[in-house]
Scaffold this motif. Structure first.
Motif, PDB file in Angstrom:
ATOM      1  N   TRP A  49      74.282  60.781  30.723  1.00  0.00           N
ATOM      2  CA  TRP A  49      73.805  59.564  31.396  1.00  0.00           C
ATOM      3  C   TRP A  49      74.990  58.639  31.633  1.00  0.00           C
ATOM      4  O   TRP A  49      75.634  58.177  30.704  1.00  0.00           O
ATOM      5  N   LYS A  50      75.293  58.372  32.898  1.00  0.00           N
ATOM      6  CA  LYS A  50      76.391  57.478  33.273  1.00  0.00           C
ATOM      7  C   LYS A  50      75.840  56.071  33.464  1.00  0.00           C
ATOM      8  O   LYS A  50      74.861  55.877  34.188  1.00  0.00           O
ATOM      9  N   MET A 105      71.904  54.898  33.399  1.00  0.00           N
ATOM     10  CA  MET A 105      70.816  55.079  34.354  1.00  0.00           C
ATOM     11  C   MET A 105      71.029  56.207  35.351  1.00  0.00           C
ATOM     12  O   MET A 105      70.089  56.613  36.017  1.00  0.00           O
ATOM     13  N   PHE A 106      72.221  56.744  35.488  1.00  0.00           N
ATOM     14  CA  PHE A 106      72.474  57.860  36.387  1.00  0.00           C
ATOM     15  C   PHE A 106      72.728  59.117  35.566  1.00  0.00           C
ATOM     16  O   PHE A 106      73.625  59.149  34.734  1.00  0.00           O
ATOM     17  N   TYR A 107      71.937  60.166  35.848  1.00  0.00           N
ATOM     18  CA  TYR A 107      72.089  61.419  35.118  1.00  0.00           C
ATOM     19  C   TYR A 107      73.045  62.317  35.892  1.00  0.00           C
ATOM     20  O   TYR A 107      72.829  62.612  37.070  1.00  0.00           O
ATOM     21  N   LYS A 126      62.811  60.411  33.392  1.00  0.00           N
ATOM     22  CA  LYS A 126      63.686  59.266  33.150  1.00  0.00           C
ATOM     23  C   LYS A 126      63.932  59.101  31.662  1.00  0.00           C
ATOM     24  O   LYS A 126      63.161  59.571  30.829  1.00  0.00           O
ATOM     25  N   ARG A 127      64.998  58.431  31.354  1.00  0.00           N
ATOM     26  CA  ARG A 127      65.365  58.222  29.958  1.00  0.00           C
ATOM     27  C   ARG A 127      64.350  57.343  29.241  1.00  0.00           C
ATOM     28  O   ARG A 127      64.054  57.544  28.070  1.00  0.00           O
ATOM     29  N   SER A 128      63.831  56.361  29.939  1.00  0.00           N
ATOM     30  CA  SER A 128      62.789  55.512  29.372  1.00  0.00           C
ATOM     31  C   SER A 128      61.784  55.190  30.467  1.00  0.00           C
ATOM     32  O   SER A 128      62.136  55.066  31.630  1.00  0.00           O
ATOM     33  N   GLY A 129      60.554  55.075  30.092  1.00  0.00           N
ATOM     34  CA  GLY A 129      59.514  54.766  31.070  1.00  0.00           C
ATOM     35  C   GLY A 129      58.971  56.013  31.739  1.00  0.00           C
ATOM     36  O   GLY A 129      59.291  57.135  31.371  1.00  0.00           O
ATOM     37  N   THR A 161      63.994  61.153  37.706  1.00  0.00           N
ATOM     38  CA  THR A 161      65.264  60.755  38.284  1.00  0.00           C
ATOM     39  C   THR A 161      65.984  62.006  38.764  1.00  0.00           C
ATOM     40  O   THR A 161      65.590  63.121  38.441  1.00  0.00           O
ATOM     41  N   LEU A 162      67.025  61.823  39.538  1.00  0.00           N
ATOM     42  CA  LEU A 162      67.792  62.941  40.071  1.00  0.00           C
ATOM     43  C   LEU A 162      68.968  63.278  39.171  1.00  0.00           C
ATOM     44  O   LEU A 162      69.547  62.398  38.532  1.00  0.00           O
ATOM     45  N   ASN A 163      69.326  64.556  39.164  1.00  0.00           N
ATOM     46  CA  ASN A 163      70.569  64.989  38.546  1.00  0.00           C
ATOM     47  C   ASN A 163      71.625  64.907  39.642  1.00  0.00           C
ATOM     48  O   ASN A 163      71.672  65.745  40.536  1.00  0.00           O
TER      49      ASN A 163
END
Length: 95
Positions: A41-42, A45-47, A59-62, A66-68
């Protein structure tokens, strides 16, 4: 012209749904192999993980996905979404 845009959007949504369904199957298999996912995770919030074959992941939370961003198809998806937004904003002025 507008019907092509509607049909294109419907096809795009169906394609994303199919990819998401496929990736949920891969996610279940890949989660068992993940050693330290937090390093991917950058800025929190960006994977970005080139070793991960998934395009969409939870997503990491919630809630949501999300996109890789290390996957080449994620660039295509982001460009298509941006193109749809630009066409939608410009279309009223062309007419």
């Amino acid at each position: 012209m507008i019907t092509y845009l509607i049909y294109g959007t419907i096809i795009f949504v169906l394609l994303l749904s199919a990819i998401t369904f496929y990736n949920t199957i891969i996610t279940k298999k890949w989660r068992n192999k993940a050693i330290n996912e937090s390093q991917s995770w950058k800025w929190g919030m960006f994977y970005y993980n080139p070793m991960d074959k998934r395009i969409f992941l939870p997503k990491r939370s919630g809630l949501g996905l999300t996109l890789n961003f290390a996957h080449p198809i994620s660039t295509v998806i982001m460009c298509l979404l941006l193109l749809i937004v630009i066409i939608t904003l410009i279309y009223p002025f062309i007419k």
